[in-house]
Design an enzyme around this catalytic site. Structure first.
Site, PDB file in Angstrom:
ATOM      1  N   ASP A 120     109.181  61.064 107.482  1.00 10.41           N
ATOM      2  CA  ASP A 120     107.385  60.457 106.494  1.00 10.41           C
ATOM      3  C   ASP A 120     108.630  58.912 105.437  1.00 10.41           C
ATOM      4  O   ASP A 120     109.704  59.011 106.253  1.00 10.41           O
ATOM      5  CB  ASP A 120     107.122  61.311 105.315  1.00 10.41           C
ATOM      6  CG  ASP A 120     108.219  62.142 105.022  1.00 10.41           C
ATOM      7  OD1 ASP A 120     109.258  61.856 104.089  1.00 10.41           O
ATOM      8  OD2 ASP A 120     107.672  63.355 104.924  1.00 10.41           O
ATOM      9  N   ASP A 133      99.265  74.150  97.472  1.00  6.74           N
ATOM     10  CA  ASP A 133     100.269  74.508  99.139  1.00  6.74           C
ATOM     11  C   ASP A 133     100.231  75.682  98.659  1.00  6.74           C
ATOM     12  O   ASP A 133     101.375  76.080  97.285  1.00  6.74           O
ATOM     13  CB  ASP A 133     101.114  73.580  99.330  1.00  6.74           C
ATOM     14  CG  ASP A 133     102.199  74.019 100.531  1.00  6.74           C
ATOM     15  OD1 ASP A 133     101.840  75.606 100.872  1.00  6.74           O
ATOM     16  OD2 ASP A 133     102.650  73.139 101.217  1.00  6.74           O
ATOM     17  N   ASN A 137     103.849  59.847 100.231  1.00 12.95           N
ATOM     18  CA  ASN A 137     104.535  60.411  99.831  1.00 12.95           C
ATOM     19  C   ASN A 137     105.938  60.243  99.187  1.00 12.95           C
ATOM     20  O   ASN A 137     107.053  59.984  99.053  1.00 12.95           O
ATOM     21  CB  ASN A 137     105.458  60.498 101.504  1.00 12.95           C
ATOM     22  CG  ASN A 137     105.102  61.861 102.576  1.00 12.95           C
ATOM     23  OD1 ASN A 137     104.845  60.799 103.189  1.00 12.95           O
ATOM     24  ND2 ASN A 137     105.613  63.174 102.243  1.00 12.95           N
ATOM     25  N   LYS A 194      95.883  61.668 110.274  1.00 13.47           N
ATOM     26  CA  LYS A 194      95.964  61.086 109.348  1.00 13.47           C
ATOM     27  C   LYS A 194      97.089  60.071 109.588  1.00 13.47           C
ATOM     28  O   LYS A 194      98.433  60.810 110.463  1.00 13.47           O
ATOM     29  CB  LYS A 194      97.010  62.570 108.327  1.00 13.47           C
ATOM     30  CG  LYS A 194      97.240  61.888 106.720  1.00 13.47           C
ATOM     31  CD  LYS A 194      97.618  62.742 105.312  1.00 13.47           C
ATOM     32  CE  LYS A 194      98.601  63.946 106.042  1.00 13.47           C
ATOM     33  NZ  LYS A 194      98.914  65.208 104.747  1.00 13.47           N
ATOM     34  N   HIS A 205      97.811  70.990 101.176  1.00 11.04           N
ATOM     35  CA  HIS A 205      98.794  70.509 102.463  1.00 11.04           C
ATOM     36  C   HIS A 205      99.262  72.270 103.292  1.00 11.04           C
ATOM     37  O   HIS A 205     100.010  72.981 101.871  1.00 11.04           O
ATOM     38  CB  HIS A 205      99.905  70.096 101.615  1.00 11.04           C
ATOM     39  CG  HIS A 205     101.121  69.921 101.606  1.00 11.04           C
ATOM     40  ND1 HIS A 205     102.153  71.230 101.593  1.00 11.04           N
ATOM     41  CD2 HIS A 205     101.687  68.656 102.196  1.00 11.04           C
ATOM     42  CE1 HIS A 205     103.705  70.386 102.474  1.00 11.04           C
ATOM     43  NE2 HIS A 205     103.177  69.632 102.755  1.00 11.04           N
ATOM     44  N   GLU A 209      97.085  59.676 100.264  1.00 14.72           N
ATOM     45  CA  GLU A 209      97.649  61.566 100.290  1.00 14.72           C
ATOM     46  C   GLU A 209      98.805  60.942  98.598  1.00 14.72           C
ATOM     47  O   GLU A 209      99.935  60.087  99.329  1.00 14.72           O
ATOM     48  CB  GLU A 209      97.916  61.594 100.830  1.00 14.72           C
ATOM     49  CG  GLU A 209      97.945  62.801 100.804  1.00 14.72           C
ATOM     50  CD  GLU A 209      98.729  64.387 101.759  1.00 14.72           C
ATOM     51  OE1 GLU A 209      99.994  64.683 101.638  1.00 14.72           O
ATOM     52  OE2 GLU A 209      97.800  64.126 102.487  1.00 14.72           O
ATOM     53  N   ASP A 226      99.117  58.874 103.778  1.00 10.99           N
ATOM     54  CA  ASP A 226      99.909  60.136 102.731  1.00 10.99           C
ATOM     55  C   ASP A 226     101.606  58.940 102.648  1.00 10.99           C
ATOM     56  O   ASP A 226     102.031  58.396 103.635  1.00 10.99           O
ATOM     57  CB  ASP A 226     100.180  60.915 103.789  1.00 10.99           C
ATOM     58  CG  ASP A 226     101.343  61.371 102.614  1.00 10.99           C
ATOM     59  OD1 ASP A 226     101.726  61.709 102.126  1.00 10.99           O
ATOM     60  OD2 ASP A 226     101.331  62.906 103.009  1.00 10.99           O
ATOM     61  N   GLU A 253     101.135  68.296  97.029  1.00  8.20           N
ATOM     62  CA  GLU A 253     102.070  69.147  97.840  1.00  8.20           C
ATOM     63  C   GLU A 253     102.745  69.007  97.013  1.00  8.20           C
ATOM     64  O   GLU A 253     103.984  69.905  96.784  1.00  8.20           O
ATOM     65  CB  GLU A 253     102.427  67.713  98.471  1.00  8.20           C
ATOM     66  CG  GLU A 253     103.384  68.226 100.306  1.00  8.20           C
ATOM     67  CD  GLU A 253     103.684  66.945 100.982  1.00  8.20           C
ATOM     68  OE1 GLU A 253     104.626  67.351 101.129  1.00  8.20           O
ATOM     69  OE2 GLU A 253     102.690  66.286 100.818  1.00  8.20           O
ATOM     70  N   LYS A 264     101.649  58.132 107.984  1.00  8.86           N
ATOM     71  CA  LYS A 264     102.178  57.978 106.956  1.00  8.86           C
ATOM     72  C   LYS A 264     102.478  56.531 106.872  1.00  8.86           C
ATOM     73  O   LYS A 264     102.831  55.576 107.815  1.00  8.86           O
ATOM     74  CB  LYS A 264     103.732  59.300 107.811  1.00  8.86           C
ATOM     75  CG  LYS A 264     103.459  60.798 108.100  1.00  8.86           C
ATOM     76  CD  LYS A 264     103.520  61.007 106.337  1.00  8.86           C
ATOM     77  CE  LYS A 264     103.300  62.838 107.057  1.00  8.86           C
ATOM     78  NZ  LYS A 264     103.431  62.966 105.170  1.00  8.86           N
TER      79      LYS A 264
END
Length: 421
Positions: free
Chosen positions: A26, A323, A250, A217, A350, A274, A248, A300, A219
């Protein structure tokens, strides 16, 4: 049927899996090493309780050291007696004064707590010869809330209100049991890891759709936003207009960049963005939610029930990604699920653990709490290492039937400890 099972001792195991060829990458981790801090509970029977916490890399050893300290709170306890008032023991572990300055309720010690707590729930289910989802849905509301610590929730979800909330969902429960036969819908994260080439992503999308997935999904979170925009457009084109596409980041964008990039990403009609910015910055998420219409998914890296409480109350969270191997285990996951249900924020966990544990928890959430069965993340890279890996067919999770919470590794994994994908 209940069996009297005494926890004699507990110990940690430090297990690493080196992912290869861009898998798991990621915007933060270019060569990820998935690591599990495993708690193993030995008993006066042949049953073993196994819990997991997920980390990446060398920090796993610190979590294991904390596990070896925390297990003293449960050693010598009979599992059914322990779980009958587990919320009390949970609070003692979470507030242990010798580790409190390393948290509290976050980081190394909370990850260790997750592993210990999950091992307790695993052993409890095994002692009753039930998969965890079945144990949870058969508990009375009172038995269920006894597993939780309501500290600092008294103002927003006191114990009696939680019991009432659970009871209020009984009316539609029978119809929701159909999910056990139909399977819980999954989405595929493995199509779009950060270091995959455009060609890999395109091939993976076709493969995923052929396997029955309709939700995928990608990244994002690149330093250069044009890369993210181009790859997002590629995914939309390859997957088609009817596919559900999640993105996502991150936690890689500051607020101005998140706003600017999300406005450009609107063109591909994403289901959510995300972790668009720093996971502790509640106000930034609130500001982004006001300015950009893409729903926000987060959780997450939200470490505990208090941060979830604040995010949920803020109104910025469209999808709750709590999570159970990152917060304080199954117990805290269940409490957060109850609060999220009160505020009608759907939970889509997650699942860095590949969904092993969460396949049980989403079934409970749907059947007992009335959470909508939206999606559950699927990451297939480590499935060969588990005794009872999560099974997905036609894009749906098959309901697990083995006792416990599906965290047991195969023997060769425990022997080698460090493996490649």
């Amino acid at each position: 049927m209940k069996k009297s099972i005494l926890i004699q001792s507990g110990q940690s195991r430090d297990i690493h899996f080196a992912l290869e060829n861009g898998a798991g990458s990621d915007a933060v981790h270019s060569t990820p090493v998935y690591a599990y801090a495993v708690c193993s509970l030995q008993t006066d029977s042949q049953l073993e309780g196994v819990g997991l916490a997920l980390t990446l890399g060398a920090g796993n050893k610190l979590v294991c050291d904390a596990i070896d300290y925390l297990v003293q709170h449960i050693e010598g306890k009979e599992i059914n007696e322990l779980m009958a008032d587990f919320g009390t023991t949970y609070k003692k572990m979470a507030d242990d004064p010798n580790l409190r300055w390393l948290g509290p309720h976050k980081g190394v010690v909370h990850l260790a707590l997750a592993s210990v707590v999950n091992a307790c729930f695993d052993l409890w289910a095994k002692s009753r010869c039930q998969p965890l989802w079945q144990l949870l849905i058969e508990l009375s509301p009172e038995e269920l809330v006894n597993t939780m610590d309501f500290s600092y929730f008294e103002d927003i979800l006191p114990r009696e209100e939680a019991i009432t909330l659970i009871k209020s969902q009984a009316a539609g429960r029978e119809s929701r049991l159909g999910i056990l036969k139909d399977g819980y819908p999954g989405y595929d994260t493995s199509i779009g890891w950060f270091n995959y080439t455009d060609e890999q992503v395109t091939r993976n999308i076709k493969k995923s759709i052929d396997q029955g997935f309709t939700a995928l999904k990608l990244k994002v979170g690149s330093r250069n936003a044009t890369r993210d925009i181009r790859r997002a457009e590629l995914v939309r084109k390859a997957a088609g207009p009817d596919a559900t596409i999640m993105l996502d980041a991150n936690q890689q964008w500051n607020l101005p960049k998140a706003m600017a990039t999300c406005r450009q990403l609107l063109a591909i009609d994403p289901f959510w963005i995300e972790e668009p910015t720093h996971p502790d910055d509640i106000q930034a998420h609130v500001s982004l939610a006001k300015e950009v219409s893409i729903p926000i998914a987060l959780g997450e890296h939200v470490p505990n029930k208090i941060m979830f409480k604040n995010f949920i109350q803020s109104g910025c969270m469209s999808y709750n990604q709590v999570d159970a191997v990152r917060v304080g285990g199954v117990s805290e996951f269940l409490l957060i699920s109850l609060l999220s249900r009160k505020y009608n924020v759907p939970i889509v966990p997650h699942v860095g653990d590949m969904g092993q544990i969460h396949q049980h928890l989403v079934l409970f959430n749907h059947i007992s709490l009335g959470h909508p069965a939206i999606l559950l993340e699927h990451i297939p890279h480590l499935k060969d290492y588990f005794k009872f890996p999560a099974q997905v067919m036609d894009g749906k999770y098959i309901t697990p039937g083995e006792p416990g919470l599906s965290a047991d590794f195969k023997e060769f994994v425990l022997e080698k400890k460090v493996l490649s994908q």
